[in-house]
Design an enzyme around this catalytic site. Structure first.
Site, mmCIF file in Angstrom:
data_model
loop_
_atom_site.group_PDB
_atom_site.id
_atom_site.type_symbol
_atom_site.label_atom_id
_atom_site.label_comp_id
_atom_site.label_asym_id
_atom_site.label_seq_id
_atom_site.Cartn_x
_atom_site.Cartn_y
_atom_site.Cartn_z
ATOM 1 N NE ARG A 208 2.169 -4.035 9.810
ATOM 2 C CZ ARG A 208 3.494 -3.994 9.624
ATOM 3 N NH1 ARG A 208 4.272 -4.801 10.316
ATOM 4 N NH2 ARG A 208 4.030 -3.167 8.753
ATOM 5 C CG ASP B 220 1.232 -0.342 10.278
ATOM 6 O OD1 ASP B 220 0.059 -0.233 9.865
ATOM 7 O OD2 ASP B 220 2.210 0.123 9.663
ATOM 8 N NE ARG C 15 -4.615 -1.493 1.725
ATOM 9 C CZ ARG C 15 -3.468 -1.306 2.379
ATOM 10 N NH1 ARG C 15 -2.410 -2.041 2.052
ATOM 11 N NH2 ARG C 15 -3.376 -0.406 3.328
ATOM 12 N N GLY D 148 0.818 -1.210 0.000
ATOM 13 C CA GLY D 148 0.000 0.000 0.000
ATOM 14 C C GLY D 148 0.850 1.257 0.000
ATOM 15 C CD GLN E 33 0.050 3.778 2.994
ATOM 16 O OE1 GLN E 33 -1.041 3.723 2.423
ATOM 17 N NE2 GLN E 33 0.672 2.700 3.433
ATOM 18 C CE LYS F 145 -3.789 0.990 8.247
ATOM 19 N NZ LYS F 145 -2.988 2.048 7.648
HETATM 20 C C1 S3P Z 1 2.637 3.789 6.171
HETATM 21 C C2 S3P Z 1 1.526 4.441 6.650
HETATM 22 C C3 S3P Z 1 0.401 3.755 7.305
HETATM 23 C C4 S3P Z 1 0.770 2.339 7.714
HETATM 24 C C5 S3P Z 1 1.501 1.606 6.633
HETATM 25 C C6 S3P Z 1 2.796 2.329 6.299
HETATM 26 C C7 S3P Z 1 3.709 4.564 5.522
HETATM 27 O O1 S3P Z 1 -0.679 3.694 6.386
HETATM 28 O O2 S3P Z 1 -0.389 1.622 8.091
HETATM 29 O O3 S3P Z 1 1.805 0.283 7.031
HETATM 30 O O4 S3P Z 1 4.804 4.023 5.298
HETATM 31 O O5 S3P Z 1 3.471 5.747 5.232
HETATM 32 P P1 S3P Z 1 -1.774 4.864 6.266
HETATM 33 O O6 S3P Z 1 -1.132 6.079 5.721
HETATM 34 O O7 S3P Z 1 -2.817 4.307 5.335
HETATM 35 O O8 S3P Z 1 -2.301 5.059 7.662
#
Ligand code: S3P
Length: 440
Positions: A392, A320, A128, A100, A174, A347
């Site tokens: 996870r 996470d 997603r 993701g 993200q 997720k």
């Molecule tokens: C991440 C942000 C989180 C996290 C993912 C890694 C990142 O996601 O859950 O495992 O590296 O920026 P979200 O931005 O969707 O919360």
């Protein structure tokens, strides 16, 4: 069932673990090091790189975009930056697998390029939500199509981006990072405001590459057109991987269990606060380092845990780590309630539903809430859990064997390789009775 779904764990109950270990490099930082390396001027030497399926997907995509990358050793990568306008179109869609972070950050990185790109992934990634990133990028002038909000994501390219002032509707590093990456190619200033603090690795790393960013309260401001200069990067151990062993120590290490060289960026360590509220004894010993990310050895000691209402403001700082926090709650006395965690529904799996089902299947009394879980501790028995291909979830239930009376069998565990290659060996090394079997 395909071959990968056939991988499974069997974890027999064990009551004592201990010793010391280190965990693989941070996933979030490894993705970002590759991407910023790809568009900087100069070279980037990455040490402690996470050589996992997710980060290798990012590496493969950058190579397809014309970036020269060497990997002289598994944890060592050299990225030869293509410069701010040096990426070129990939002949094929970019396949980001289960990652993701990769697909969303690439949306930001590629939105302002001259050429078009198509982004795809595995079955989980294709389900997603991507509009959360596409919307602000469209406001910047990008042309982006999603398939009813999901991948494939088609970035048309060729648009001149302009800065925006955007308040994120959800706490998401993200989405924040995608906007900051697009802002590098946009005219004028971009401002991003977060509803709650989220991991700030992008901001720290951009600073390390010489970019100017300003944070005022919840708002980050960045000007477009800045040059990034290559800089060496030492990736710390991933706190999210250490989390499984922190909980293992809290459940079953009377003499302590130490995880060495872990990144302890305060936007990542909410789990420590949650466990301490539950009564856990955990020590954090800082290690002096040269980079922008703080580093420490963490030791967790076994002791009684009690259920608590988890403060909502801690949730984005442990997003996470909630699957393994739920396991700690299942082994605590009394009731633990987590709310404000609706992001878990989108997720790698719907982590609220999948964890509730797994807890129920192992004898734990658990109520699924729209935005969290209510867990009654002390009822963990053992049984069969379907991880739904979520790394996870699989690792969390392996740790649950430390509080179980019977074995726990976990199916569909192949995706542990997306974030924690070597998990089984590391778990066995501290005393877990964990076996992996099934079709390769
Ligand atoms: C991440 C942000 C989180 C996290 C993912 C890694 C990142 O996601 O859950 O495992 O590296 O920026 P979200 O931005 O969707 O919360």
């Amino acid at each position: 069932m395909n071959a990968a779904q056939g991988r499974r764990y069997r974890a027999a109950p064990v009551s004592v673990v201990g010793g010391a270990l280190s965990v693989p490099g941070d996933k979030s930082i490894s993705h970002r090091a590759l991407m910023l390396g790809g568009i900087c001027s100069g070279t980037v030497q990455i040490r402690g790189f996470l050589d996992s399926a997710d980060c290798l997907a990012t590496m493969g995509a950058l190579r397809a975009l014309g970036v020269r990358i060497e990997q002289p050793a598994r944890q060592e990568v050299v990225v030869h930056g293509a410069g701010p306008a040096g990426l070129r179109a990939s002949a094929a869609p970019l396949d980001l697998g289960n990652a993701g972070t990769a697909i969303r950050l690439f949306m930001g990185l590629l939105a302002g390029q001259r050429f078009a790109s198509t982004l795809i992934g595995d079955a989980s990634l294709m389900r997603r939500p991507m509009e959360r990133v596409a919307k602000p990028l469209r406001l910047m002038g990008a042309r982006i199509d999603t398939q009813e909000g999901r991948p494939p994501v088609l970035l048309h390219g060729g648009a001149a981006l302009r800065g925006i002032d955007y308040t994120l509707p959800m706490a998401s590093a993200q989405v924040k990072s995608a906007i900051l990456l697009a802002a590098l190619h946009a005219a004028g200033l971009t401002r991003v405001t977060e509803p709650a603090p989220t991991r700030d690795h992008t901001e720290r790393m951009l600073g390390g590459f010489g970019a100017q960013l300003h944070r005022q309260g919840a708002t980050i401001e960045i000007a477009g057109g800045q040059m990034l200069r290559g800089t060496p990067i030492q990736v710390p151990g991933d706190f999210s991987s250490a989390a499984f062993f922190i909980v293992a120590g809290c459940l079953a290490a009377p003499g302590g269990l130490t995880i060495r060289g872990v990144g302890v960026n305060p936007t990542r360590t909410g789990l420590l606060d949650m466990l301490r509220l539950m009564g856990a004894r955990i020590t954090v010993t800082p290690i002096a380092g040269a980079g922008p990310e703080p580093l420490a050895d963490i030791t967790a000691y076994a002791g009684p845990l009690r259920g608590v209402a988890i403060p909502r403001e801690l949730v984005p700082l442990a997003i996470d780590e909630l699957p393994v926090l739920f396991i700690a709650a299942a082994c605590a006395s009394g009731e633990t309630v987590v709310t404000g965690a609706e992001e878990l529904r989108v997720k790698e799996s719907d982590r609220l539903a999948v964890m509730a089902a797994g807890l129920g299947a192992t004898g734990v009394q658990c109520e699924l809430l729209p935005d969290g879980l209510r867990i009654r501790g002390g009822t963990l028995r053992g049984g069969r859990v379907d991880s739904h291909g979520d790394h996870r979830v699989a690792m969390a239930f392996a740790i649950a064997s430390l509080g179980a009376r019977e074995a726990i069998e976990i199916s569909d565990v192949a995706n542990v390789a997306t974030s924690f290659p070597g998990f089984v060996g590391a778990a066995r090394g501290i005393g877990l009775a964990l076996e992996e079997a099934g079709e390769p």
